[in-house]
Each structure stands twice: as C-alpha cells, then as structure tokens.
Design a protein around this motif. Structure first.
Motif, mmCIF file in Angstrom:
data_model
loop_
_atom_site.group_PDB
_atom_site.id
_atom_site.type_symbol
_atom_site.label_atom_id
_atom_site.label_comp_id
_atom_site.label_asym_id
_atom_site.label_seq_id
_atom_site.Cartn_x
_atom_site.Cartn_y
_atom_site.Cartn_z
ATOM 1 N N GLN A 44 -11.717 62.198 -20.415
ATOM 2 C CA GLN A 44 -11.511 62.032 -18.972
ATOM 3 C C GLN A 44 -12.805 62.250 -18.191
ATOM 4 N N ALA A 45 -13.502 63.332 -18.465
ATOM 5 C CA ALA A 45 -14.691 63.676 -17.683
ATOM 6 C C ALA A 45 -15.809 62.654 -17.851
ATOM 7 N N TRP A 46 -15.952 62.114 -19.044
ATOM 8 C CA TRP A 46 -17.004 61.140 -19.301
ATOM 9 C C TRP A 46 -16.542 59.709 -19.048
ATOM 10 N N GLY A 47 -15.264 59.513 -18.780
ATOM 11 C CA GLY A 47 -14.749 58.169 -18.556
ATOM 12 C C GLY A 47 -14.951 57.257 -19.746
ATOM 13 N N LEU A 48 -14.627 57.752 -20.919
ATOM 14 C CA LEU A 48 -14.911 56.999 -22.143
ATOM 15 C C LEU A 48 -14.024 55.770 -22.293
ATOM 16 N N ASN A 49 -14.620 54.714 -22.774
ATOM 17 C CA ASN A 49 -13.903 53.533 -23.241
ATOM 18 C C ASN A 49 -13.458 53.861 -24.663
ATOM 19 N N TYR A 50 -12.289 54.482 -24.799
ATOM 20 C CA TYR A 50 -11.945 55.262 -25.991
ATOM 21 C C TYR A 50 -10.651 54.787 -26.639
ATOM 22 N N LYS A 51 -10.648 54.790 -27.971
ATOM 23 C CA LYS A 51 -9.436 54.516 -28.734
ATOM 24 C C LYS A 51 -9.342 55.510 -29.880
ATOM 25 N N GLU A 52 -8.141 55.992 -30.124
ATOM 26 C CA GLU A 52 -7.936 56.999 -31.170
ATOM 27 C C GLU A 52 -7.009 56.463 -32.259
ATOM 28 N N TYR A 53 -7.396 56.717 -33.492
ATOM 29 C CA TYR A 53 -6.595 56.347 -34.657
ATOM 30 C C TYR A 53 -6.176 57.639 -35.354
ATOM 31 N N THR A 54 -4.935 57.715 -35.793
ATOM 32 C CA THR A 54 -4.434 58.966 -36.356
ATOM 33 C C THR A 54 -3.849 58.759 -37.745
#
Length: 213
Positions: free
Chosen positions: A73-83
C-alpha cells in the motif's frame, strides 16, 4: 580498485534499466526480505510501475505478512501474489521445495525476464552466480549480486526502507517459519539458518538452480 557503495547502486540501476527495456515482459521477485526490498526500491526508481510479484506459503511469519500489507500500500506496488501450501508430511527438509518451485513457475510463466535480489556473499551456494543467467529461454537478472550484507543494511538505513521486524529478533536470512532459524554463531554464514540441522542447511529451495520453464 574496490567498487564504492554509490557505484554499486548506480550499476544496479543501470542493469535494471537495460533489461527492463530489453524485455518488456519482466517482473521483480519480492519476498519482503531485506535484499528484495532493496531490489524493489531500486527497480521502482527506474520504472515506478514495475511489475512486482511474490510467492508466499501458508507458513509465512506474521511479521512478513504485516510488512507486505504495509509496503504494497505505502509504495503503491503494481503487485501480484501467488500462494501455495506446505506439506508438513515432508518434514522440514523438503516441505516447500516442490510446491514453491511449481508456484514460482506459474508466477514467471508469462515473463521473459525476472529480477532477483540474491547476493554472492550470502552463502556457499551463491558464490558463482552471474549478473545475468538464462535457463530454457527465461532470463534472470541479479542486479545487487555484488552488494554485501553491510551494503544492504547501509541502503536500508540511507533510504529509510521498512524492514522485517524478525531481523531485530536474531534472524539474518528469512524464509517461512518452517525453514528459518535465528543466528547461533556470529561466524556462521548469512544463510546458515536456512533448513538448520538438515542436509539442506544453508542451501537452496530450487528457484535459483532449476529451470523454471
């Protein structure tokens, strides 16, 4: 002549820039450990919306999850998580190796190039790694390969990076709860706490040594 800390930073940025431009389908691997935090911070300076991905098990430390929630959130990442789920029947030696590698393959399936935060001085398994490696058509780039552990902490302090609270509790190298142990001897290698007391102590899970295609 030794390379200065600032020169290492510039070299890392130059490397990231070169391969971001060369391979449009790229991604930064973020574990939320100190090294990949530095890598991600560097990559965002080169390309603010750079794609960032993480591969998480169901046995991550709560401190790691809390840092993830904050940083994404703080860095505004273009982020995807795989679990994936660890298999406790495999024991500590092999609980995550197969599912972690399989999930990582899924994460990089649509990429031509990925960036890793590994460093040569972490342990015996990484001394011969190169800045750029290719396996079966997938390129892996290691921009901070020649950073030392001291360099990483210097960077975190200089740029005010948030770090995992577990480092302050005695850990030097972090993975999940099953395969990370606190430092026992100041003369131990940085990654000696990985799979402590097993035949894989200080070793690799496979994502840096196996083909991901």
């Amino acid at each position: 002549m030794p390379v200065t800390f600032l020169k290492k930073i510039q070299n890392a940025k130059d490397t990231i820039k070169e391969y971001v431009e060369r391979y449009p389908r790229h991604g930064v691997s973020l574990s939320f450990g100190k090294d990949s935090m530095v890598l991600t911070h560097l990559a965002k300076q080169v390309k603010p919306d750079v794609f960032v991905f993480a591969v998480f098990s169901d046995t991550e430390f709560p401190e790691t999850c809390a840092l993830r929630d904050n940083v994404v959130q703080a860095w505004g990442l273009n982020y995807k998580e795989y679990t994936f789920q660890n298999d406790p029947s495999k024991g500590r030696e092999d609980c995550c190796k197969t599912p972690k590698v399989a999930t990582f393959k899924e994460a990089v399936r649509d990429l031509d190039c990925w960036f890793s935060g590994i460093r040569r001085d972490e342990g015996f398994t990484r001394m011969d790694f190169e800045y750029v490696e290719e396996k079966d058509g997938l390129v892996k780039v290691n921009p901070i390969l020649d950073f030392t552990e001291k360099d990483v902490w210097h960077y975190c302090a200089a740029f005010g990076l948030p770090v995992n609270l577990l480092y302050g509790m005695g850990y030097r190298s972090l993975s999940c709860k099953n395969c990370s142990a606190m430092e026992e001897d100041e003369n131990d290698a940085e990654r000696s706490g990985r799979w402590k007391g097993t035949k894989f102590e200080g070793g690799e899970c496979g994502i840096h040594t196996q083909s991901l295609r």
